[in-house]
Design an enzyme around this catalytic site. Structure first.
Site, PDB file in Angstrom:
ATOM      1  N   ILE A  88    -100.764  37.038 -37.411  1.00  0.00           N
ATOM      2  CA  ILE A  88     -99.658  37.143 -37.871  1.00  0.00           C
ATOM      3  C   ILE A  88     -99.886  38.842 -38.336  1.00  0.00           C
ATOM      4  CG2 ILE A  88     -98.452  36.973 -40.241  1.00  0.00           C
ATOM      5  CD1 ILE A  88     -98.863  34.023 -39.693  1.00  0.00           C
TER       6      ILE A  88
ATOM      7  N   CYS B 120    -104.646  30.725 -31.522  1.00  0.00           N
ATOM      8  CA  CYS B 120    -103.408  31.223 -32.283  1.00  0.00           C
ATOM      9  C   CYS B 120    -103.382  32.621 -31.986  1.00  0.00           C
ATOM     10  CB  CYS B 120    -103.158  30.821 -33.294  1.00  0.00           C
ATOM     11  SG  CYS B 120    -103.020  28.989 -33.678  1.00  0.00           S
ATOM     12  N   SER B 121    -102.060  33.219 -31.608  1.00  0.00           N
ATOM     13  CA  SER B 121    -102.269  34.880 -31.944  1.00  0.00           C
ATOM     14  C   SER B 121    -102.007  35.038 -33.483  1.00  0.00           C
ATOM     15  CB  SER B 121    -100.794  35.402 -31.303  1.00  0.00           C
ATOM     16  OG  SER B 121     -99.789  34.616 -31.999  1.00  0.00           O
TER      17      SER B 121
ATOM     18  N   CYS C  83     -89.811  36.393 -30.257  1.00  0.00           N
ATOM     19  CA  CYS C  83     -90.789  37.139 -30.112  1.00  0.00           C
ATOM     20  C   CYS C  83     -90.648  38.025 -28.905  1.00  0.00           C
ATOM     21  CB  CYS C  83     -92.199  35.935 -29.621  1.00  0.00           C
ATOM     22  SG  CYS C  83     -92.116  34.541 -30.723  1.00  0.00           S
TER      23      CYS C  83
ATOM     24  N   HIS D 219     -99.691  40.086 -33.090  1.00  0.00           N
ATOM     25  CA  HIS D 219     -98.237  39.856 -32.615  1.00  0.00           C
ATOM     26  C   HIS D 219     -97.202  40.363 -33.582  1.00  0.00           C
ATOM     27  CE1 HIS D 219     -95.079  38.037 -30.517  1.00  0.00           C
ATOM     28  NE2 HIS D 219     -95.170  36.806 -30.835  1.00  0.00           N
TER      29      HIS D 219
ATOM     30  N   LYS E  79    -103.504  37.631 -29.034  1.00  0.00           N
ATOM     31  CA  LYS E  79    -104.407  37.020 -29.824  1.00  0.00           C
ATOM     32  C   LYS E  79    -105.289  37.811 -30.587  1.00  0.00           C
ATOM     33  CE  LYS E  79    -106.174  34.642 -31.333  1.00  0.00           C
ATOM     34  NZ  LYS E  79    -107.654  34.692 -32.008  1.00  0.00           N
TER      35      LYS E  79
HETATM   36  C1  LIG Z   1    -103.543  30.411 -37.272  1.00  0.00           C
HETATM   37  C2  LIG Z   1    -102.763  30.700 -38.588  1.00  0.00           C
HETATM   38  C3  LIG Z   1    -101.979  29.898 -39.259  1.00  0.00           C
HETATM   39  C4  LIG Z   1    -103.909  31.313 -39.718  1.00  0.00           C
HETATM   40  O1  LIG Z   1    -103.404  31.916 -40.862  1.00  0.00           O
HETATM   41  P1  LIG Z   1    -103.892  31.709 -42.277  1.00  0.00           P
HETATM   42  O2  LIG Z   1    -104.463  30.554 -42.186  1.00  0.00           O
HETATM   43  O3  LIG Z   1    -103.082  32.312 -43.315  1.00  0.00           O
HETATM   44  O4  LIG Z   1    -105.222  32.819 -42.155  1.00  0.00           O
HETATM   45  P2  LIG Z   1    -105.740  33.676 -43.072  1.00  0.00           P
HETATM   46  O5  LIG Z   1    -104.755  34.954 -43.144  1.00  0.00           O
HETATM   47  O6  LIG Z   1    -105.850  32.984 -44.487  1.00  0.00           O
HETATM   48  O7  LIG Z   1    -107.011  34.024 -42.760  1.00  0.00           O
HETATM   49  C5  LIG Z   1    -108.170  33.354 -42.587  1.00  0.00           C
HETATM   50  C6  LIG Z   1    -109.166  34.203 -41.821  1.00  0.00           C
HETATM   51  O8  LIG Z   1    -108.785  33.687 -40.354  1.00  0.00           O
HETATM   52  C7  LIG Z   1    -108.605  34.940 -39.780  1.00  0.00           C
HETATM   53  N1  LIG Z   1    -107.365  34.817 -38.709  1.00  0.00           N
HETATM   54  C8  LIG Z   1    -106.257  34.267 -39.277  1.00  0.00           C
HETATM   55  N2  LIG Z   1    -105.506  34.026 -38.305  1.00  0.00           N
HETATM   56  C9  LIG Z   1    -106.373  34.434 -37.070  1.00  0.00           C
HETATM   57  C10 LIG Z   1    -105.990  33.732 -35.725  1.00  0.00           C
HETATM   58  N3  LIG Z   1    -104.985  33.674 -35.172  1.00  0.00           N
HETATM   59  N4  LIG Z   1    -107.064  34.050 -34.916  1.00  0.00           N
HETATM   60  C11 LIG Z   1    -108.383  34.416 -35.348  1.00  0.00           C
HETATM   61  N5  LIG Z   1    -108.392  34.729 -36.617  1.00  0.00           N
HETATM   62  C12 LIG Z   1    -107.668  34.217 -37.528  1.00  0.00           C
HETATM   63  C13 LIG Z   1    -108.458  36.018 -40.658  1.00  0.00           C
HETATM   64  O9  LIG Z   1    -108.886  37.171 -40.271  1.00  0.00           O
HETATM   65  C14 LIG Z   1    -109.166  35.501 -41.946  1.00  0.00           C
HETATM   66  O10 LIG Z   1    -110.466  36.088 -41.564  1.00  0.00           O
HETATM   67  P3  LIG Z   1    -111.530  36.381 -42.895  1.00  0.00           P
HETATM   68  O11 LIG Z   1    -111.611  35.304 -43.732  1.00  0.00           O
HETATM   69  O12 LIG Z   1    -112.717  36.677 -42.200  1.00  0.00           O
HETATM   70  O13 LIG Z   1    -110.697  37.660 -43.457  1.00  0.00           O
HETATM   71  C15 LIG Z   1    -101.715  32.193 -38.470  1.00  0.00           C
HETATM   72  O14 LIG Z   1    -102.812  33.346 -37.713  1.00  0.00           O
HETATM   73  C16 LIG Z   1    -100.785  31.813 -37.603  1.00  0.00           C
HETATM   74  O15 LIG Z   1     -99.758  30.822 -37.902  1.00  0.00           O
HETATM   75  N6  LIG Z   1    -100.667  32.328 -36.119  1.00  0.00           N
HETATM   76  C17 LIG Z   1     -99.690  31.880 -35.196  1.00  0.00           C
HETATM   77  C18 LIG Z   1     -98.825  33.060 -35.389  1.00  0.00           C
HETATM   78  C19 LIG Z   1     -97.406  32.751 -34.583  1.00  0.00           C
HETATM   79  O16 LIG Z   1     -96.982  31.392 -34.524  1.00  0.00           O
HETATM   80  N7  LIG Z   1     -96.656  33.932 -34.015  1.00  0.00           N
HETATM   81  C20 LIG Z   1     -95.644  33.405 -33.240  1.00  0.00           C
HETATM   82  C21 LIG Z   1     -95.972  33.044 -31.800  1.00  0.00           C
HETATM   83  S1  LIG Z   1     -94.738  33.539 -30.564  1.00  0.00           S
END
Ligand SMILES: CC(C)(COP(=O)(O)OP(=O)(O)OC[C@H]1O[C@@H](n2cnc3c(N)ncnc32)[C@H](O)[C@@H]1OP(=O)(O)O)[C@@H](O)C(=O)NCCC(=O)NCCS
Ligand SMILES: [Zn+2]
Lengths: 385, 145
Positions: free
Chosen positions: A210, A207-208, A84, A333, A329
């Site tokens: 994707i 969570c941040s 990252c 990211h 956030k």
């Molecule tokens: C939290 C997480 C699992 C959610 O992913 P997901 O379940 O596939 O979510 P989806 O893409 O299906 O999105 C569902 C809804 O939540 C929203 N959303 C997704 N991730 C979000 C987040 N992190 N924060 C806020 N909203 C989020 C989407 O915009 C979507 O909204 P909508 O229904 O109004 O369109 C994913 O964002 C994640 O893994 N984040 C961490 C990334 C990470 O680990 N990065 C490396 C760090 S160093």
């Protein structure tokens, strides 16, 4: 040592960019960067490309896709990787290329195309940034690692889920003011604390995102910088530190030693301390990571990070504005692009071009970018003059 | 015993024996014969003295919980491929995990199958034991003592 400055910045729109491929994302950022600097690629000596995962881009040589598409060959370009923190590793490499005398003007590109794969695959790829042999068999994920840091921090210092959510509220607020952000949407505290659990105690809004996105900067040596840019932003200090692969082997579970080490080196090199920093972008891959960063960077005492956000001291107008671009956030990211994007925000702040997010009279800025669950950390300090 | 029965993906290592012992009911560390440093997870090499002459030693299994979590959004392997998340019914229900410090500097990661995550506390006294899953894979569980 030769002085190095940022003389051009280009930031593509971050988000679910199903309209563009990896190389096309880079083109947008590079184009913006050249326009900003007034240079053409012919005047650029060398290039560094930061991409974190091959598995997102289905190729073992993403850097070649990039230099091919922008027509940079036959000049030097190669990839650097630090999970990252890849973007900051690329910036550091660009800086070294100039200070070593190998080049005068270097293009630093950071990019990631993460939504080409489903979330479960992305989660798996990122989870392996921990120890694939000894941690992964227990189903660990990135949110999982930071959740373990959060539970330790809560147990030791009484940090609360609500304090963590306040980081998300702040970063979403600033994201709403950043046209390049993935989620330009304010959220309420209520919404954040009631969102679904990703890894206990971290919830969706901890969570941040994707993200697909690219960012590019041009670095130049002192002589060149002064002729290229009216407002060069100088690289004043660089620090890099590392820590154990596995969380359990760390000296502390409530701070990142890699960051503490990097901060010590960077502050010393720049000849400044935490209280001299006017604006910072820190690695808020999870809300707890921002709280821990406040402490590790010396913006507050150990254990006081939760209180710092509660007192709104990290908003514009507060003691130390942090992630006023929306952070990982809400800006998003895209792993390889993040470190470069952080440097772009600081450049805008120090040039006075951050619009509604501007920190008044910002002179000194800091970027903090962490690789993995804290195995490596990069800190860069920038000055207006 | 294939190491992969523990590690899932990694199959080639000098500490392969760890998996055999785990299947046999023991959680093993390695000990450097030259400088005495102990490693868990086991290492074939000792960066403390740069030696590689190691012996195997069973670890203490009781200690205090350093931290924990419960992962609701799992990696692909645990979500859609076999095996499903250990200790879950067919309907996906994640199992908490934690890191137990059995001795200073010896952290043992394991599943915490029998507890509601809200009742798990940092500092809890727990015990680590090997566990064989129905599909033959071997892992480690942590239980309150
Ligand atoms: C939290 C997480 C699992 C959610 O992913 P997901 O379940 O596939 O979510 P989806 O893409 O299906 O999105 C569902 C809804 O939540 C929203 N959303 C997704 N991730 C979000 C987040 N992190 N924060 C806020 N909203 C989020 C989407 O915009 C979507 O909204 P909508 O229904 O109004 O369109 C994913 O964002 C994640 O893994 N984040 C961490 C990334 C990470 O680990 N990065 C490396 C760090 S160093
Ligand atoms: Zn030794």
């Amino acid at each position: 040592m030769r002085k190095v400055a940022i003389v051009g910045i280009g930031h593509g729109k971050f988000g679910v960019r199903s309209d563009a491929s990896l190389r096309e994302l880079v083109f947008e950022a590079v184009k913006g960067c050249l326009d900003d600097s007034g240079l053409s690629l012919r005047e650029v000596d060398s290039m560094v490309t930061g991409v974190a995962g091959d598995e997102f881009s289905f190729g073992i040589q993403p850097s070649a896709q990039v230099h091919d598409y922008i027509g940079f060959h036959p000049k030097p370009n190669f990839r650097v990787e630090a999970a990252c923190a890849t973007g900051s590793a690329a910036l550091r490499t660009g800086w070294m290329t100039i200070t070593s005398g190998l080049a005068d003007i270097v293009l630093v590109v950071g990019v990631e195309k993460m939504t080409e794969v489903p979330t479960s695959t992305a989660t798996e790829i990122m989870g392996r940034a921990g120890d694939a042999t000894w941690e992964y068999p227990f189903g660990t994920t990135f949110p999982g690692y930071y959740a373990m840091i959060a539970n330790a921090h809560m147990a030791e210092y009484g940090t609360t889920e609500e304090q963590l959510a306040r980081v998300a509220v702040k970063n979403h607020y600033y994201g709403s003011l950043n046209p390049y952000a993935q989620m330009q949407k304010e959220i309420t505290l209520e919404k954040a604390v009631t969102s679904f659990t990703v890894a206990y105690p971290l919830k969706l809004y901890d969570c941040s995102l994707i993200t697909d996105g690219a960012a590019a900067i041009l670095l130049a040596s002192e002589e060149k910088a002064k002729s290229i840019s009216k407002k060069p932003v100088w690289v004043a200090g660089l620090g890099c530190g590392t820590d154990a692969m596995r969380l359990g082997d760390r000296k502390s579970l409530t701070s990142l030693e890699a960051t503490r080490e990097a901060a010590k080196i960077a502050y010393k090199m720049a000849g400044v301390g935490p209280s001299d920093i006017d604006v910072a972008t820190v690695h808020d891959c999870f809300t707890i990571a921002e709280v821990v960063a406040y402490e590790d960077l010396g913006f507050c005492e150990k254990g006081e990070g939760g209180k710092l956000i509660e007192a709104k001291e990290t908003y514009v107008g507060g003691r130390i504005p942090v992630n006023v671009d929306g952070g990982l956030k809400s800006k998003g990211h895209p792993l390889g692009a993040t470190g470069v994007s952080m440097a772009i925000e600081i450049t805008k702040q120090l040039r006075g071009e951050a619009d509604q997010r501007q920190v008044k009279n910002a002179e000194i800025g800091l970027t903090h970018n962490v690789g993995g669950s804290g195995q490596v950390s990069f800190i860069h300090i920038f000055r207006r003059q | 015993m294939e190491f992969k029965n523990f590690s899932l993906f990694i199959s080639q290592t000098k500490v392969n024996r760890f998996a055999d012992d785990l299947a046999g009911g023991k959680i093993m560390s390695t000990l450097c014969k030259k400088c005495g440093k102990q490693y868990y997870p086991p290492q074939a090499d000792c960066p403390s003295c740069m030696g590689s002459d190691m012996e195997w030693k069973e670890i203490k299994t009781e200690g205090k919980l350093l931290t924990f979590t419960k992962i609701h959004v799992p990696p692909e392997h645990f979500a859609v491929r076999q095996p499903l998340m250990p200790f879950s019914s067919i309907q996906f229900e994640p199992c908490p995990i934690g890191i137990l410090e059995v001795e200073k500097g010896l952290p043992v990661m394991g599943w915490i199958p029998k507890m509601d995550v809200k009742r798990i506390k940092v500092g809890m006294k727990m015990k680590a034991s090997p566990f064989t899953l129905p599909d033959g894979k071997i892992t480690i569980v942590l239980e309150v003592v």
